[in-house]
Design an enzyme around this catalytic site. Sequence first.
Site, PDB file in Angstrom:
ATOM      1  N   ASP A  12       0.842  -1.199   0.000  1.00  9.61           N
ATOM      2  CA  ASP A  12       0.000   0.000   0.000  1.00  9.61           C
ATOM      3  C   ASP A  12       0.876   1.246   0.000  1.00  9.61           C
ATOM      4  OD1 ASP A  12      -2.241  -1.550   0.086  1.00  9.61           O
ATOM      5  OD2 ASP A  12      -2.839  -1.012   2.119  1.00  9.61           O
ATOM      6  N   GLY A  40      -7.159  -9.500   1.426  1.00 12.84           N
ATOM      7  CA  GLY A  40      -6.947 -10.817   2.009  1.00 12.84           C
ATOM      8  C   GLY A  40      -5.923 -10.781   3.125  1.00 12.84           C
ATOM      9  N   THR A  41      -4.845 -10.071   2.882  1.00  9.65           N
ATOM     10  CA  THR A  41      -3.777  -9.984   3.888  1.00  9.65           C
ATOM     11  C   THR A  41      -4.231  -9.204   5.108  1.00  9.65           C
ATOM     12  OG1 THR A  41      -2.121 -10.144   2.149  1.00  9.65           O
ATOM     13  CG2 THR A  41      -1.404  -9.242   4.254  1.00  9.65           C
ATOM     14  N   THR A 212     -22.511  -3.529   7.134  1.00  4.43           N
ATOM     15  CA  THR A 212     -21.722  -2.507   7.815  1.00  4.43           C
ATOM     16  C   THR A 212     -22.142  -1.136   7.315  1.00  4.43           C
ATOM     17  OG1 THR A 212     -19.935  -2.739   6.176  1.00  4.43           O
ATOM     18  CG2 THR A 212     -19.780  -4.068   8.177  1.00  4.43           C
ATOM     19  N   LEU A 213     -22.274  -0.203   8.256  1.00  9.07           N
ATOM     20  CA  LEU A 213     -22.856   1.111   7.951  1.00  9.07           C
ATOM     21  C   LEU A 213     -21.942   2.248   8.369  1.00  9.07           C
ATOM     22  CD1 LEU A 213     -26.392   0.185   9.322  1.00  9.07           C
ATOM     23  CD2 LEU A 213     -25.662   0.156   6.927  1.00  9.07           C
ATOM     24  N   GLY A 215     -20.123   4.926  10.265  1.00  7.41           N
ATOM     25  CA  GLY A 215     -20.377   5.586  11.534  1.00  7.41           C
ATOM     26  C   GLY A 215     -21.723   5.268  12.147  1.00  7.41           C
ATOM     27  N   ASP A 216     -22.615   4.631  11.361  1.00  6.17           N
ATOM     28  CA  ASP A 216     -23.930   4.250  11.887  1.00  6.17           C
ATOM     29  C   ASP A 216     -23.954   2.842  12.452  1.00  6.17           C
ATOM     30  OD1 ASP A 216     -25.138   6.704  11.280  1.00  6.17           O
ATOM     31  OD2 ASP A 216     -25.481   6.095   9.202  1.00  6.17           O
ATOM     32  N   ASP A 244     -11.985  -4.570   6.709  1.00  3.96           N
ATOM     33  CA  ASP A 244     -11.254  -5.825   6.885  1.00  3.96           C
ATOM     34  C   ASP A 244     -11.055  -6.132   8.366  1.00  3.96           C
ATOM     35  OD1 ASP A 244     -11.008  -6.085   4.097  1.00  3.96           O
ATOM     36  OD2 ASP A 244      -9.198  -4.867   4.083  1.00  3.96           O
ATOM     37  N   GLY A 281      -2.643   4.781   8.097  1.00  4.78           N
ATOM     38  CA  GLY A 281      -1.963   3.620   7.545  1.00  4.78           C
ATOM     39  C   GLY A 281      -2.874   2.422   7.410  1.00  4.78           C
TER      40      GLY A 281
END
EC number: 2.7.1.15
Length: 297
Positions: A12, A40-41, A212-213, A215-216, A244, A281
């Site tokens: 990255d 994946g990692t 998954t939302l 901040g909600d 992840d 990061g």
Amino acid sequence: MRAYIVGNVAIDETIAVSELPVIGASILGNAGGSDLGGKGTNQAVVTARCGVPTTLVAPIGRDGRADSIRRYLADEPLRSELIEMDGVSSDVSIIFRLPGGENAIVTTTESAQSLSLSHVRRILSTARPGDLMMLQGNLSDQTTRDILEHARAIGMVTAFNPSPVRSYFSDLWHLIDIAFLNKGEAQALTGTTGGDAAQYLLGRGLREIVLTLGGDGATLVNRNGSIDVPARACDVVDTTGAGDTFMAAALASCALRDQRLDRLAIEHAAAAAAITVSRHGTRKAFPTISELEAILR
């Protein structure tokens, strides 16, 4: 129980920008550092740091980035099975990080797209019924399908994060036990969001869906109903890898307690993700082993 994560590994490269570039424009940015990444990692690192025995299977090229990947992975408490692919480059992600912590990511998948079941079959010979198989969206259509079918034949529990979204994912639901989707992924793959999206997926054979939302918070849905869990309050500086972290921590919580996904697992995941988004990061932003021990305790 062992977790097997088959997916991509990348380096990255983060660039902090005030706004995203538009076609024809050149903008200024600040180097935000280099780190180990790849969906994946990311999931494998967090799963292993939670204390679940973890095997990462990921393809790499024969280049300098591969050397960096090996060095980074040597610091993590997991078993890494890196498959060297001829004639391709190790994958890289360019992350544009905005001042509010949001990001846009461009990822190469040359190595990831070259992986096939034949590369993975030997490694999966150690898998047992009840072990966990975690997949994401960076592998090819055929390889994703083949690995899911192989995992099902073994009797593994299959968990899938359909990111980045591909059109063929809609043909895979019958091979998946658990799915983690954000709002955009749910809309793209089911044509709707929220509870309607979850019911659509339950109707196609999934046993648990986590929506998954950000901040909600998040919602866990199964055939017994739904559970809403709020996000943890925190200062958001960088959302890279948050999803992840969330998925890995939730599944690890279940594995360590020998339970199906439940409210506690989603609460553990929310706490872990809050740590990730509060730091800059990718891998270095993930909760440490001691932080995860405290959460899972």
